[in-house]
Design an enzyme around this catalytic site. Structure first.
Site, PDB file in Angstrom:
ATOM      1  N   GLY A   1       0.810  -1.211   0.000  1.00  0.00           N
ATOM      2  CA  GLY A   1       0.000   0.000   0.000  1.00  0.00           C
ATOM      3  C   GLY A   1       0.846   1.265   0.000  1.00  0.00           C
ATOM      4  O   GLY A   1       0.501   2.261  -0.640  1.00  0.00           O
TER       5      GLY A   1
ATOM      6  N   LEU B   1      -8.069 -11.231  -6.930  1.00  0.00           N
ATOM      7  CA  LEU B   1      -7.595  -9.961  -6.374  1.00  0.00           C
ATOM      8  C   LEU B   1      -7.866  -8.835  -7.363  1.00  0.00           C
ATOM      9  O   LEU B   1      -7.537  -8.950  -8.534  1.00  0.00           O
ATOM     10  CB  LEU B   1      -6.085 -10.035  -6.100  1.00  0.00           C
ATOM     11  CG  LEU B   1      -5.620 -11.196  -5.226  1.00  0.00           C
ATOM     12  CD1 LEU B   1      -4.106 -11.268  -5.197  1.00  0.00           C
ATOM     13  CD2 LEU B   1      -6.186 -11.055  -3.827  1.00  0.00           C
ATOM     14  N   GLU B   2      -8.484  -7.761  -6.882  1.00  0.00           N
ATOM     15  CA  GLU B   2      -8.655  -6.550  -7.690  1.00  0.00           C
ATOM     16  C   GLU B   2      -7.466  -5.657  -7.382  1.00  0.00           C
ATOM     17  O   GLU B   2      -7.251  -5.286  -6.230  1.00  0.00           O
ATOM     18  CB  GLU B   2      -9.961  -5.830  -7.338  1.00  0.00           C
ATOM     19  CG  GLU B   2     -11.198  -6.672  -7.495  1.00  0.00           C
ATOM     20  CD  GLU B   2     -11.654  -7.301  -6.191  1.00  0.00           C
ATOM     21  OE1 GLU B   2     -11.186  -6.906  -5.109  1.00  0.00           O
ATOM     22  OE2 GLU B   2     -12.487  -8.215  -6.256  1.00  0.00           O
TER      23      GLU B   2
END
Length: 131
Positions: A99, A122-123
């Site tokens: 992130g 997973l997006e």
């Protein structure tokens, strides 16, 4: 709801109450297990998606040297690991280290169902170009 510790995850795998294949002990954290991104990504062919229709996709294989991801593109990936959780509600979210690089992973539907069997979809999006 309780979160399993790393040692409890290991014990649940040993007791076959959780399946993670392949299971690599070094991927166990104090309160989680690090799933890995598989080698295959899908991207939508159309810029505008219609929720009422099937939206065609294109497959990309991630090369050994990596792949540049671009902002404004939704990448669909899957985990390398196959999981089964017949006794637990699984939860998945992106790692903070990823992130901090501007990548958002699996923004929606972080909870799986009790009894889930399979690889996780997973997006993936990025806020700036990222390899």
């Amino acid at each position: 709801m309780s979160i399993l510790t790393g040692s409890a995850i290991i014990q649940e795998v040993i007791d076959k109450r959780i399946v993670i294949e392949p299971f690599i002990t070094e991927q166990v954290n104090p309160n989680s297990y690090n799933l890995r991104l598989g080698k295959r990504l899908l991207i939508y062919n159309n810029q505008v998606l219609d929720m009422r229709k099937d939206n065609p996709v294109q497959e990309i294989i991630i090369p050994e040297e990596g792949l540049y991801l671009n902002p404004g593109v939704l990448y669909l990936g899957e985990t390398e690991e196959y999981t089964e959780t017949p006794h637990h509600v699984p939860h998945i979210e992106g790692r903070s280290s990823v992130g901090r690089l501007g990548m958002q992973v699996h923004v929606t539907a972080g909870f799986g169902d009790v009894g889930f069997c399979g690889k996780w979809t997973l997006e993936i999006t990025v806020v700036h170009p990222l390899k």
